[in-house]
Design a protein around this motif. Structure first.
Motif, PDB file in Angstrom:
ATOM      1  N   THR A 171       0.828  -1.213   0.000  1.00 47.79           N
ATOM      2  CA  THR A 171       0.000   0.000   0.000  1.00 47.79           C
ATOM      3  C   THR A 171       0.860   1.259   0.000  1.00 47.79           C
ATOM      4  N   ARG A 172       2.161   1.069   0.094  1.00 48.22           N
ATOM      5  CA  ARG A 172       3.107   2.183   0.062  1.00 48.22           C
ATOM      6  C   ARG A 172       4.209   1.836  -0.931  1.00 48.22           C
ATOM      7  N   VAL A 173       4.609   2.812  -1.738  1.00 52.00           N
ATOM      8  CA  VAL A 173       5.677   2.552  -2.706  1.00 52.00           C
ATOM      9  C   VAL A 173       6.713   3.662  -2.622  1.00 52.00           C
ATOM     10  N   GLY A 174       7.955   3.260  -2.437  1.00 52.62           N
ATOM     11  CA  GLY A 174       9.049   4.208  -2.477  1.00 52.62           C
ATOM     12  C   GLY A 174       9.588   4.289  -3.894  1.00 52.62           C
ATOM     13  N   VAL A 175       9.553   5.474  -4.472  1.00 52.76           N
ATOM     14  CA  VAL A 175      10.009   5.671  -5.847  1.00 52.76           C
ATOM     15  C   VAL A 175      11.461   6.142  -5.795  1.00 52.76           C
ATOM     16  N   VAL A 176      12.354   5.245  -6.153  1.00 50.11           N
ATOM     17  CA  VAL A 176      13.790   5.520  -6.086  1.00 50.11           C
ATOM     18  C   VAL A 176      14.180   6.259  -7.356  1.00 50.11           C
ATOM     19  N   ARG A 177      14.518   7.533  -7.204  1.00 48.86           N
ATOM     20  CA  ARG A 177      14.695   8.374  -8.383  1.00 48.86           C
ATOM     21  C   ARG A 177      15.821   9.379  -8.184  1.00 48.86           C
ATOM     22  N   GLU A 178      16.224   9.961  -9.296  1.00 48.72           N
ATOM     23  CA  GLU A 178      17.226  11.020  -9.324  1.00 48.72           C
ATOM     24  C   GLU A 178      16.520  12.332  -9.650  1.00 48.72           C
ATOM     25  N   PRO A 179      16.863  13.426  -8.959  1.00 52.28           N
ATOM     26  CA  PRO A 179      16.231  14.710  -9.290  1.00 52.28           C
ATOM     27  C   PRO A 179      16.495  15.091 -10.742  1.00 52.28           C
ATOM     28  N   GLY A 180      15.598  15.825 -11.325  1.00 51.48           N
ATOM     29  CA  GLY A 180      15.750  16.236 -12.718  1.00 51.48           C
ATOM     30  C   GLY A 180      14.481  15.959 -13.497  1.00 51.48           C
ATOM     31  N   ALA A 218      16.014   2.800   4.638  1.00 41.67           N
ATOM     32  CA  ALA A 218      15.719   2.290   5.982  1.00 41.67           C
ATOM     33  C   ALA A 218      14.552   3.045   6.606  1.00 41.67           C
ATOM     34  N   ALA A 219      14.508   4.351   6.393  1.00 40.21           N
ATOM     35  CA  ALA A 219      13.415   5.159   6.943  1.00 40.21           C
ATOM     36  C   ALA A 219      12.083   4.773   6.310  1.00 40.21           C
ATOM     37  N   PHE A 220      12.096   4.544   5.007  1.00 45.79           N
ATOM     38  CA  PHE A 220      10.870   4.133   4.328  1.00 45.79           C
ATOM     39  C   PHE A 220      10.400   2.768   4.819  1.00 45.79           C
ATOM     40  N   ALA A 221      11.343   1.869   5.080  1.00 48.56           N
ATOM     41  CA  ALA A 221      11.013   0.486   5.444  1.00 48.56           C
ATOM     42  C   ALA A 221      10.498   0.341   6.870  1.00 48.56           C
ATOM     43  N   ARG A 222      10.524   1.401   7.666  1.00 43.44           N
ATOM     44  CA  ARG A 222      10.049   1.288   9.064  1.00 43.44           C
ATOM     45  C   ARG A 222       8.555   1.008   9.143  1.00 43.44           C
ATOM     46  N   GLU A 223       7.818   1.467   8.144  1.00 44.46           N
ATOM     47  CA  GLU A 223       6.374   1.219   8.109  1.00 44.46           C
ATOM     48  C   GLU A 223       6.101  -0.036   7.277  1.00 44.46           C
ATOM     49  N   PRO A 224       5.038  -0.770   7.562  1.00 38.99           N
ATOM     50  CA  PRO A 224       4.763  -2.030   6.851  1.00 38.99           C
ATOM     51  C   PRO A 224       4.158  -1.817   5.471  1.00 38.99           C
ATOM     52  N   ASN A 225       4.055  -2.933   4.725  1.00 40.05           N
ATOM     53  CA  ASN A 225       3.368  -2.979   3.428  1.00 40.05           C
ATOM     54  C   ASN A 225       3.980  -2.043   2.391  1.00 40.05           C
ATOM     55  N   GLY A 226       5.294  -2.026   2.380  1.00 40.21           N
ATOM     56  CA  GLY A 226       5.982  -1.170   1.425  1.00 40.21           C
ATOM     57  C   GLY A 226       6.578  -1.941   0.258  1.00 40.21           C
ATOM     58  N   GLY A 227       6.825  -1.253  -0.823  1.00 44.56           N
ATOM     59  CA  GLY A 227       7.505  -1.799  -1.994  1.00 44.56           C
ATOM     60  C   GLY A 227       8.274  -0.685  -2.671  1.00 44.56           C
ATOM     61  N   LEU A 228       9.125  -1.030  -3.602  1.00 40.91           N
ATOM     62  CA  LEU A 228       9.950  -0.038  -4.295  1.00 40.91           C
ATOM     63  C   LEU A 228       9.739  -0.096  -5.807  1.00 40.91           C
ATOM     64  N   ILE A 229       9.852   1.058  -6.425  1.00 41.84           N
ATOM     65  CA  ILE A 229       9.975   1.146  -7.877  1.00 41.84           C
ATOM     66  C   ILE A 229      11.241   1.940  -8.152  1.00 41.84           C
TER      67      ILE A 229
END
Length: 334
Positions: A171-180, A218-229
């Motif tokens: 239910t949560r997604v961390g979008v791993v990105r570069e500014p720009g 690590a900060a993003f992963a502290r909460e449950p139900n996360g995933g990454l793109i």
């Protein structure tokens, strides 16, 4: 031949190429003009994926009748490090008198365009050439840059759909990105699709060093139900081993834009067949060497996408890959 063996073969041929490089020009057929091609890559010279891309480019040239040492010389710069080095290498390729220059990943196109507005530049995997100001439009570039984009922005929405398919509890997604510009565009598409899929997106920046990236994940992963793109960027390519390691450490299912993440232990990828685009780029270089102008060629989007899945990683994450996903995969790592 299996995909991994194919890439090793391509990389091997690229590594061997310098053995028959420009000194053979002295034996070129009399009257045949020697042309000079520059190549600017933002990867380590011993990177197998980058070597495979360069080998595909060289094979495409060979198929068009060009041979290193007979009628072409290829000058390659592997610009790993800061932007200053990238700019120096770009300026050097221009100063060498290149007839045309191939641009690889990252800021290579921008650096070359900064170095020259006249030397033809063919980009093999540019992300957003219009947004970055490299071309006036995809259909009519209008300057000295043309080539191939690495993605259509709509692909970012498909990454989110794929994450929900393989990890429906996310239910949560961390979008791993570069500014720009490119990072903003991919983020916008994911954000637009998030609400309908019941997902809350959060940005995870790649502008810092390894320590900052580790802390952000690590900060993003502290909460449950996360995933990454992990979206397309030079920084994600440079930090790919770290990103894959962090996803495993924090038990985060992740979707990547290229298969090399998956062969390195990542969960699943969906993206363009970039190696094929380097072969297509050779066709543009061939036509430019024969007198055509970059402005005459539209910038093309990828024509082939591929999906790779690592079942070992899925098992470690406690995930069962749905048959509907497996059947679509081009490569399954067990």
């Amino acid at each position: 031949m299996k995909r991994r063996e194919f890439i090793k073969a391509l990389a091997g041929s690229a590594a061997a190429a310098p053995l028959i490089s420009w000194p053979l020009a002295a034996r070129a057929q009399q009257g045949e003009r020697m042309r000079r091609i520059g190549v600017l890559m933002r990867s380590p010279a011993d990177e197998p994926e980058a070597q495979a891309r360069l080998a595909a480019f060289q094979q495409g040239l060979q198929e068009a009748g060009w041979a290193v040492g007979r009628n072409i010389r290829i000058d390659t710069r592997w610009s790993v490090g800061d932007v200053a080095r990238l700019r120096r290498d770009a300026a050097e390729l221009v100063a060498l008198g290149s007839d045309v220059i191939l641009a690889g990943i990252g800021g290579t196109t921008a650096a070359l365009r900064e170095a020259s507005r006249t030397v033809p530049i063919v980009s093999a995997q540019v992300v957003d050439p219009v947004g970055a100001g490299h071309v006036a439009s995809l259909a009519r570039p209008g300057g000295n840059v043309t080539g191939f984009t690495q993605l259509d922005y709509s692909l970012a929405g498909k990454w989110l759909e794929l994450l929900k398919e393989i990890a429906p509890k996310a239910t949560r997604v961390g979008v791993v990105r570069e500014p720009g510009i490119a990072g903003i565009g991919q983020w916008a598409v994911i954000g637009a699709a998030a609400a309908s899929l019941g997902v809350e997106p959060s940005p995870i920046g790649l502008q810092g060093g390894a320590g900052e990236i580790e802390r952000a994940v690590a900060a993003f992963a502290r909460e449950p139900n996360g995933g990454l793109i992990v979206v397309v960027s030079a920084a994600s390519f440079a930090h790919r081993d770290l990103i894959v390691t962090l996803a495993a450490r924090h038990q985060l299912p992740a979707v990547y834009f290229n298969r090399f993440f998956v062969t390195g232990g990542g969960l699943i990828s969906y993206g363009a067949n970039v190696i094929g685009q380097y072969r297509r780029a050779a066709g543009y270089v061939d036509r430019i060497l024969k007198g055509a102008k970059p402005a005459d060629f539209p910038v093309h989007a990828p024509t082939k996408y591929e999906m790779a899945i690592n079942l070992k990683t899925a098992k470690a994450l406690g995930l069962t890959v749905p048959p509907t996903v497996l059947v679509r995969a081009d490569e399954v790592i067990e």
